[in-house]
Design a protein around this motif. Sequence first.
Motif: not given
Length: 599
Positions: A138-163
Motif C-alpha cells: 500500500t502507499s503506507n510503505q513508501d513513507g517507511l522506506f528509509i534512505g538510499e537502501s529503502k530499508a524498513f525500520p525494525k520494530v520490537s517490543k521492549l516490555d509491556n509498555r515500551r516499543v
Amino acid sequence: MNLGIFKQIFRRSWILGLLGIWVALALNGCNPSQFKTQAAQVPQLVIGTTTDPKTFNYALIQENPNISGFTYEGLAVQNGTTGKLEPAMAESWEISEDKLRYVFTLREGLKWSDGEPLTVDDVVFSFNDIYMNKRIPTSNQDGLFIGESKAFPKVSKLDNRRVEFTLPEPFSPFLRTVAAGLAILPEHSLRQAVETNRSDGQPQFFSTWGTGTDPKKIVVNGPYTIERYSPSERLIFRRNPYYWRKDAQGNPQPYIERIVWQIVESPETLLIQFRSGGLDLQEIGPASFQLLKREEKRGNFTIQNGGPDSGTNFICFNLNKGRRNGKPLVDPIKSRWFNNVAFRQAIAYGIDRQAMINNTLRGLGEPQDSPISVQSPYYFSPKEGLKTYDYNPEKAKQLLLGAGFKYDSKGQLLDADGNRVRFTMDASSGGRPTITPKIKQDLGKLGITVDLRYLDFGTLVEKRSNTLDWEAYYGAITGGIEPASGSNVWSVNGSFHVFNQKPQKSKAPIEGWEYADWEKKIDDLYVQGAREFDEAKRKAIYAETQRLAQEYLPFIHLFNTLGLVAVRNTVQGVKYTPVFSSPDSYIWNGYELKVAEKK
C-alpha cells in the motif's frame, strides 16, 4: 501532513456551479434534520459528504474524505493549530543521540473499542505484519522506506509498555510521518486475515472490513466507532466508550455522542441542506461563499477562513514510455509531445490561472507554483526565486515553435511530422467542471485541441495505478507540513509517482519503463532531506526539489482556493485548518467539540 493524506488525488469538491437554479428548490426536501428528530435526543453533529466510503479497512483507504479521522489514532498526533506533534497512544517518546532509536511508552490502560487491551503487541503487529508486509503493498510503505537502501525500520517490543523503532539511518520526518501518520491496528481482529490466503493466493486482509462488514465487527481505537452504515444515505459514528482522552476535570472525551455523516448526491444538495438547517457544518467554495456570507446572522452560523488550502491543483501528462504486452501505454506520437519539456512549459504559460481565480474562484484563491504547501516551513516562494508561469500565450507559442511545432493555415498546432496536437484530459466527474473547460479554452488559443473526459473516482484510480493508459488529467494532491510525506509522489518507484508510474507489484509488468535524470535527482534530494536534521539545510534541499519541479513541470500547478467552512453557532470548539484534508480539517480536535442545545 500524513501518509494517508497522500492516498487521494482529489481534494474537496467545492461548490462552483451555478447556484441560482438550486436556490429555487424547496429547502425542506430530503433533509437530515428529519433524521435528527427521529433519533434519540443525544448530542450529535451532522455533517455532509458527496461520496460513500470505499472501505472500512484503514490500511487500504485511498480516498478522501474517509473514516480514519473519526475511528483511528497513532502513537502521536499533529495539532492542527500549532502544527506541533503531541502524544496520543504513546504518552511519551525518547530519541537516541545518534537519531537511530525511537522508544515509545504507551499510556496505561489503553483499550480497543471492543474492550480488549491495546498493547505494545498491537503496535508491533501494525508495522511488522501490515504496514511493512510486502504482501500487502500500500502507499503506507513508501513513507517507511528509509534512505538510499529503502530499508524498513525494525520494530520490537521492549516490555509491556515500551516499543522500539530502530532505523537504518537517521530519518528526520519519522515522528510526523510514521508516529503521527500511521494508526495502530488491532492484532486480535486482523491477524487471521493477514495470515490466511484467499483462493487467488492474496491475503484475506484485502477483503477484510469492506463497507459490507457489520459495523460491530470493526474494531477501532479513535474517538468514534462505526454504528451504522446505509449506502448512499448516511454513516453514523458513536462515541467510543473506551477512548483514552479525558478533559482537565476528568470527564471522558469526546463530548459529542454521535456524528451523522450524511451522504448526498452533489455539492449543490449539500449547500441546500446546510441552508435549511439540516447540516451543522459544511466546507464551502467561493461561489457559495458569497451567498452564505449574506445569511450568517439569519442562518445562525459563522464562516471560518482557514487561509490557503494546503493542497495543490494541477494538470499532469503521462510521461510513461513503457509498453505492456508489446503495446505502448501512451501513443508514441503523443508521448513525444508530453516528454518535451518545452511543450509542458508552453502549456503552463498558456493557461490563464489568474482568470480562473478572479472568475471561477471569485477572487478567493491564490496561484500555486510549488508542490510543497504554502503552510510548510520548507515552501520555496516565487519571491525567493521559484520559477513561475504567469499567463503569456505569446511566449507559449514561441516555445512550441522553437521545439519544432508549427501552425497550419487554420491556426491548428501540428508537430514536426504534421500530426495535429490533440489529447484527452481526464477529470473527476465530481470535481470542478468550470475549470477544465477553461483549460480547454485557453489551450485552444494555442491551436491545441483538448478532449475532456469525466470519470468516476474509482475509474481514475484504476487508470493511475493499474492500466496506466491515460494521456493527461486534472486533479489535486493534498498537502501539509512535512515534504517527506510526499515521498510516494517523488520517489521514482513511489506508489504515486503518477506522471511516470511503475505498476503495483501485484499488477501486470511493463517493459521499457525509464525515468529522466531530473526525476532521479528529485528522488535523491528527498532522501537527503529526510536524512538531514539541520532545518536551514533541509529548507535548502527542498528548495532545490521545488526548483527542479518547476523547471521540468511533471505537475503544472494552477491555484489554491481559500479554505472556508460554515459552522452552525451551536457547534463549539471548531478550529478549522486546511492543513488537513476533509473531514480532518474540521474534526482534527473532534474530541473537544461540543454542541449546544438549540433554542
